[in-house]
Design an enzyme around this catalytic site. Structure first.
Site, PDB file in Angstrom:
ATOM      1  N   ASP A 191       0.833  -1.188   0.000  1.00 41.28           N
ATOM      2  CA  ASP A 191       0.000   0.000   0.000  1.00 41.28           C
ATOM      3  C   ASP A 191       0.874   1.246   0.000  1.00 41.28           C
ATOM      4  OD1 ASP A 191      -2.539   1.191   0.092  1.00 41.28           O
ATOM      5  OD2 ASP A 191      -3.233  -0.365   1.475  1.00 41.28           O
ATOM      6  N   ASP A 278     -10.520   2.918  -2.997  1.00 39.94           N
ATOM      7  CA  ASP A 278     -11.177   1.673  -2.561  1.00 39.94           C
ATOM      8  C   ASP A 278     -12.618   1.541  -3.054  1.00 39.94           C
ATOM      9  OD1 ASP A 278      -8.831   1.531  -1.245  1.00 39.94           O
ATOM     10  OD2 ASP A 278      -9.686   1.341   0.761  1.00 39.94           O
TER      11      ASP A 278
HETATM   12  C1  GLA Z   1      -5.947   1.083   1.601  1.00 40.08           C
HETATM   13  C2  GLA Z   1      -6.152   0.061   0.503  1.00 40.08           C
HETATM   14  C3  GLA Z   1      -7.218  -0.938   0.915  1.00 40.08           C
HETATM   15  C4  GLA Z   1      -6.839  -1.580   2.233  1.00 40.08           C
HETATM   16  C5  GLA Z   1      -6.621  -0.513   3.282  1.00 40.08           C
HETATM   17  C6  GLA Z   1      -6.077  -1.064   4.574  1.00 40.08           C
HETATM   18  O1  GLA Z   1      -7.039   1.935   1.711  1.00 40.08           O
HETATM   19  O2  GLA Z   1      -6.498   0.696  -0.689  1.00 40.08           O
HETATM   20  O3  GLA Z   1      -7.369  -1.902  -0.090  1.00 40.08           O
HETATM   21  O4  GLA Z   1      -5.682  -2.355   2.073  1.00 40.08           O
HETATM   22  O5  GLA Z   1      -5.698   0.455   2.835  1.00 40.08           O
HETATM   23  O6  GLA Z   1      -5.923  -0.068   5.536  1.00 40.08           O
END
Ligand code: GLA
Length: 643
Positions: A191, A278
């Site tokens: 990430d 997301d």
């Molecule tokens: C980010 C990613 C998600 C998830 C969260 C975890 O937002 O895009 O897919 O992994 O972090 O905190």
């Protein structure tokens, strides 16, 4: 003129050095090789399960192994869902003394070891014994996404400021060796919150809870993102993964959500690359995430896939009361070669949803070894038709009703690039029903419904494949985009992170103007001097496309400046290279000039490169067209003549 272009482009590369693609020197010089990422193990899109959508950071061994067991017991593992990925929330801290990572062992009892730090080895052994693969999660920076965005979460790392720095930054070799060599993981999602959310002005940093990390990524501005620095970190991770996996059995998943123009270069740095922020379990957000990847077919290939995020089947608009939407979600993710990562608690999955995940015909589209992402054959705000070429030469076609209203749609043989006079046989992959048609077929769709068919028919190009039918073999190594602009075609949903507590989501995902199958780069038709072409590749001038030639003997195309050009002064020259050597060069062609046919022998050539050069500062003004670009089996006299 060329010198002028080179100096202009080098000046631009000084501003955005990450855009060069081919490194130092002339980015349009042929390399004779395929430059997209092929390390690791993702010849087809990875499939599996991830903890995030179901549990966020509230994870434990029972939940994860319970879902893993359910993958096996339900038969989904046998159908390809093999990766079981721990997402955010597994860390307790980084030990100050030696930088060793400490697992939250209260949640993962099998990791506990007498007198030593906990280890995930027994956990990954369990998964491997079930015939599954194991995935872990980390961050490019020092700190994580949940630390940045869920400050009240009780499952965050504990300890001093330094002990809570659990991300990879400064520890890449140490952590990758721990995850892969010692603990036995097979997959890592990296990430990017640690290089985005910890600027000097952020509350977290001001409060003293976290150290400052000067942001390398700015979601809303490519110009404020340090692309080379982010790429360098991914390269270090890649090198560490290769060192720690002598058998090459790893998957590297980049998660920087379409920031920093990664929709153009993610394919060169890892096996998966997130194209948007997301997903959440609403129809509008599904459209956003889908759109972020759906028109990037040329940017996905075996080994490197667009990732519109995990499946949210099982919740909200995709729960067991919304099977139409759940099927659409799986169908469209399958069509665009997205990773199929289940995001629900499988210990409590109703059979109806297990049946959605388990549709073998739909899975087979996603896992087709040719690796061609579906291409848009009909586009509108309400309904889209996507067509995917399969390794058998058959096609898969999905008719996607984006709207809530029922619709009638005419599917034509032409959408499939099948001959109008011959019969097309369709198999509906959700109902199993077969039907045949000639020329066109009227279909009825319910709101949010997707019809997916496998289609057999006589291809228009019987003797070969158009390049737009084989995007998995075409890599825009340099796509001509020098000023990455946000893509305005991506659905802007009401329910992103901010909900409606802001002025609304703005267009933020760069990639507008990239190379396109069957379309000019900004969505206009492929047209040269008023003549419209239904098939071909559209790209900006000063671009270099790498094409993997799988045994074909002839390359043909009609080249010219697209009618959507805003520059009628400069000419583009089209050169075709075979394994690094010039095979053909066109005349210098300007807006309004007739297309020139290129028809050359490529027998024995492995990598064809299609280069369009023009002495322009901003190639965005000069879209060019490789119309009807095709690879053919038959020999034939070579010529490079006017059409
Ligand atoms: C980010 C990613 C998600 C998830 C969260 C975890 O937002 O895009 O897919 O992994 O972090 O905190």
């Amino acid at each position: 003129m060329i010198t002028k272009f080179l100096s202009a482009s080098l000046a631009l590369l000084a501003v955005f050095p990450g855009l060069a693609g081919a490194g130092q020197g002339d980015p349009l010089a042929p390399t004779g090789r395929w430059s997209a990422y092929t390390a690791g193990r993702a010849p087809t899109p990875p499939m599996g399960w991830s903890s995030w959508n179901a549990f966020a950071t509230d994870i434990d061994e029972e939940k994860i192994l319970g879902s893993a067991q359910a993958l096996v017991d339900s038969g989904l593992a046998r159908k390809g869902y093999r990766y079981v990925n721990i997402d955010d929330g597994w860390w307790l801290q980084r030990r100050a003394r030696d930088g060793e990572l400490v697992i939250r062992s209260a949640r993962f009892p099998s990791t506990v070891r007498e007198g030593r730090l906990p280890s995930f080895r027994p956990f990954t052994d369990r998964l491997h014994a079930l015939g599954l693969k194991a995935g872990i999660y980390s961050d490019l920076g020092r700190n994580t996404c949940s630390q940045a965005y869920s400050p009240d979460d009780t499952d965050l790392p504990k300890g001093s400021v330094l002990e809570r720095e659990v991300g990879l930054y400064g520890h890449i070799d140490q952590d990758i060796s721990l995850f892969f060599s010692e603990w036995g993981f097979d997959f890592i999602k990296v990430d990017g919150c640690g290089v985005r959310a910890y600027g000097a002005g952020s509350e977290k940093v001001i409060s003293g809870a976290y150290r400052e990390f000067k942001p390398l990524l700015d979601m809303e501005s490519v110009a404020r993102s340090d692309i080379p620095a982010v790429q360098a970190l991914f390269q270090q991770i890649d090198a560490a993964l290769i060192r720690n996996n002598p058998d090459g059995d790893f998957v590297l998943s980049l998660c920087i959500w379409g920031a920093g123009n990664v929709r153009a270069w993610g394919k060169d740095f890892g096996n998966l690359s997130r194209t948007s922020d997301d997903i959440n379990p609403t129809w509008g957000r599904l459209l956003t995430n889908f759109d972020s990847a759906a028109k990037r077919a040329l940017y996905a290939h075996p080994g490197a896939w667009n990732d519109p995020d995990m499946l949210f089947i099982g919740k909200g608009d995709f729960d067991a009361d919304h099977l139409t939407e759940a099927r659409s979600h799986l169908s469209m993710w399958a069509m665009i070669n997205a990773p199929l990562m289940i995001g629900m608690d499988l210990r409590h999955a109703p059979q109806a949803l297990l049946d959605v995940f388990g549709n073998q015909d739909v899975i087979a589209l996603n896992q087709d070894p040719a690796g061609h992402q579906a291409v848009v054959a009909f586009d509108s705000a309400e309904v889209q038709i996507f067509v995917k070429t399969l390794s058998t030469g058959e096609k898969a076609v999905a008719v996607f009703n984006r709207s809530a209203a029922p619709l009638n749609v005419d599917l034509t043989a032409a959408h499939l690039k099948f001959r109008e006079e011959s019969e097309v046989a369709l198999m509906d992959l959700w109902s199993g029903r077969n039907q045949n048609f000639r020329k066109q077929l009227r279909l009825h769709l319910d709101g949010h419904q997707t019809l997916v068919f496998k289609a057999r028919g006589a291809r228009v190009l019987a003797d070969g494949l158009y390049l737009s039918e084989q995007p998995g073999n075409v890599n825009p190594a340099v796509d001509g985009v020098v000023w990455p602009a946000p893509d305005p075609t991506i659905h802007r949903s009401a329910f992103g992170w901010q909900g409606t507590r802001s002025s609304g989501e703005r267009p933020i995902y760069a990639g507008w103007g990239g190379a396109q199958p069957d379309s000019a780069p900004y969505g206009e038709a492929l047209r040269i001097r008023g003549k419209k072409f239904e098939t071909g590749l559209g790209v900006l001038a000063n671009s270099r496309l790498e094409v993997r030639n799988q045994g074909y003997r002839r390359f043909t195309a009609i080249v010219g400046v697209n009618d959507s050009a805003r520059d009628d002064r400069h000419a583009a020259t089209f050169t075709v290279y075979g394994d690094g050597k010039v095979l053909a060069t066109s005349r210098a062609l300007k807006f309004g000039d007739e297309g020139q046919r290129i028809n050359i022998d490529v027998s024995g050539v492995k990598i064809i490169e299609l280069v369009a050069r023009a002495p322009v500062d901003d190639p965005a003004t000069l879209p060019v067209t490789w119309a009807e670009a095709a690879l053919l089996s038959g020999a034939g006299a070579a010529d490079v003549s006017q059409q």
